[in-house]
Design a protein around this motif. Structure first.
Motif, PDB file in Angstrom:
ATOM      1  N   ALA A 281      -5.520  -4.588  -1.708  1.00  0.00           N
ATOM      2  CA  ALA A 281      -6.047  -4.865  -0.370  1.00  0.00           C
ATOM      3  C   ALA A 281      -7.371  -5.623  -0.451  1.00  0.00           C
ATOM      4  CB  ALA A 281      -6.218  -3.559   0.399  1.00  0.00           C
TER       5      ALA A 281
ATOM      6  N   PHE B 289      -1.837  -1.480   8.747  1.00  0.00           N
ATOM      7  CA  PHE B 289      -0.700  -2.214   8.171  1.00  0.00           C
ATOM      8  C   PHE B 289       0.087  -2.861   9.302  1.00  0.00           C
ATOM      9  CE2 PHE B 289       0.126   2.318   8.559  1.00  0.00           C
ATOM     10  CZ  PHE B 289       1.238   2.384   9.363  1.00  0.00           C
TER      11      PHE B 289
ATOM     12  N   THR C 197       0.847  -1.194   0.000  1.00  0.00           N
ATOM     13  CA  THR C 197       0.000   0.000   0.000  1.00  0.00           C
ATOM     14  C   THR C 197       0.883   1.245   0.000  1.00  0.00           C
ATOM     15  OG1 THR C 197      -0.168   0.196   2.418  1.00  0.00           O
ATOM     16  CG2 THR C 197      -1.711  -1.294   1.314  1.00  0.00           C
TER      17      THR C 197
ATOM     18  N   VAL D 179       0.343  -6.431   5.201  1.00  0.00           N
ATOM     19  CA  VAL D 179       0.006  -5.161   4.557  1.00  0.00           C
ATOM     20  C   VAL D 179       1.194  -4.235   4.804  1.00  0.00           C
ATOM     21  CG1 VAL D 179      -1.578  -3.205   4.446  1.00  0.00           C
ATOM     22  CG2 VAL D 179      -2.459  -5.506   4.958  1.00  0.00           C
TER      23      VAL D 179
END
Length: 302
Positions: A297, A238, A121, A266
């Motif tokens: 995601a 995350f 991300t 993440v």
């Protein structure tokens, strides 16, 4: 003094004044151009975070500090004009998203540990050239990213919203101005979320599935409540933070990511940092070697 002598003196004085004025105008018109006010080129007010001072436009960017003058025919469209044109075009088609798995928590920190998927991300802001380089690297290797955009970045770079989606990546909401949302009042927090959501809706046809709080890893109950009021049922946190915002060497950033990531992770990264662009190829190679696949995601939680 005779009249003729007075006339000569007055004429000489006028000639001297005209000469002086002409010399001043010549100096202003032909001298070296002044540097643009750095304040006008600095990052937009309210978005500068000590960890995210990435905009190279004010100093050290490519090209001259003061661009050469252009004629109206040569002038490039402003971001505002580009955004206005986008509003007058056909409404965008919302991106299709896979349904989330039953029991997906309100705040996702990581996905299934038994799987081989991971989510890379990115904080969406900074130099669009660096953002585009990251996207191209990912696309060349079949990786899908999730970009949590800052709304004020979309105000400056509206074309990036479709560029991200057209590459098969996912967009999420990372507030309008990237301030400390946890310290805001509920009304202020909702406004920060809603303003970014409005831009995503206008540019892409959807507010996106995910919200991530600014200046915080986890959302407070107040922030989760305000995100839900805007339309976000899920917060994306995350579990791997390699701190690329501190601009480590690319090899060090690669080491931090690959030493921490595992199935379901993440990873929080940032656009607008050259070290991240430089490290991404080796990070993707390392993930592939470990049998891990970078997905969005939503795909991670499907």
């Amino acid at each position: 003094m005779t009249a003729d002598r007075r006339t000569v003196l007055r004429t000489a004085a006028r000639l001297a004044a005209l000469t002086a004025t002409g010399g001043l105008l010549t100096a202003c018109g032909t001298g070296a151009p002044r540097r643009a006010d750095p304040g006008a080129l600095a990052a937009h007010p309210g978005t500068v975070d000590p960890q995210h001072v990435t905009d190279p436009a004010w100093n050290g960017g490519e090209g001259p500090a003061s661009p050469a003058p252009t004629t109206p025919a040569e002038a490039q469209p402003t971001p505002e004009a580009t955004a206005a044109a986008a509003q007058t075009s056909a409404p965008p088609t919302p991106p299709a998203l896979p349904p989330l798995a039953p029991g997906t928590p309100v705040e996702v920190v990581y996905g299934a540990r038994t799987g081989k998927n991971v989510a890379l991300t990115f904080h969406g802001s900074g130099d669009p050239k660096l953002a585009t380089a990251l996207l191209e690297t990912a696309e060349q290797r079949g990786a899908k990213l999730t970009v949590m955009v800052v709304g004020s970045w979309l105000d400056q770079q509206p074309q990036m919203a479709r560029r991200i989606l057209d590459g098969g990546h996912e967009l999420g909401n990372h507030t309008q101005n990237h301030l400390n949302i946890s310290a805001m009042t509920p009304d202020q927090a909702r406004a920060e979320i809603a303003q970014c959501a409005e831009r995503l809706q206008r540019l892409t046809g959807s507010i996106g599935r995910w919200f991530r709080p600014s200046a915080a890893q986890y959302a407070t109950p107040m922030v989760r409540e305000q995100a839900r009021a805007v339309g976000y049922e899920h917060v994306l946190s995350f579990d791997v933070d390699p701190r690329d915002y501190s601009d480590p060497p690319a090899a060090e950033l690669q080491r931090r990511v690959l030493n921490s990531v595992r199935g379901g992770s993440v990873v929080a990264l940032h656009m607008g940092h050259q070290c991240t662009v430089d490290a991404l190829p080796a990070i993707l190679d390392g993930l592939a070697k470990a049998g891990l696949k970078p997905v969005t995601a939503s795909q991670l939680c499907a």
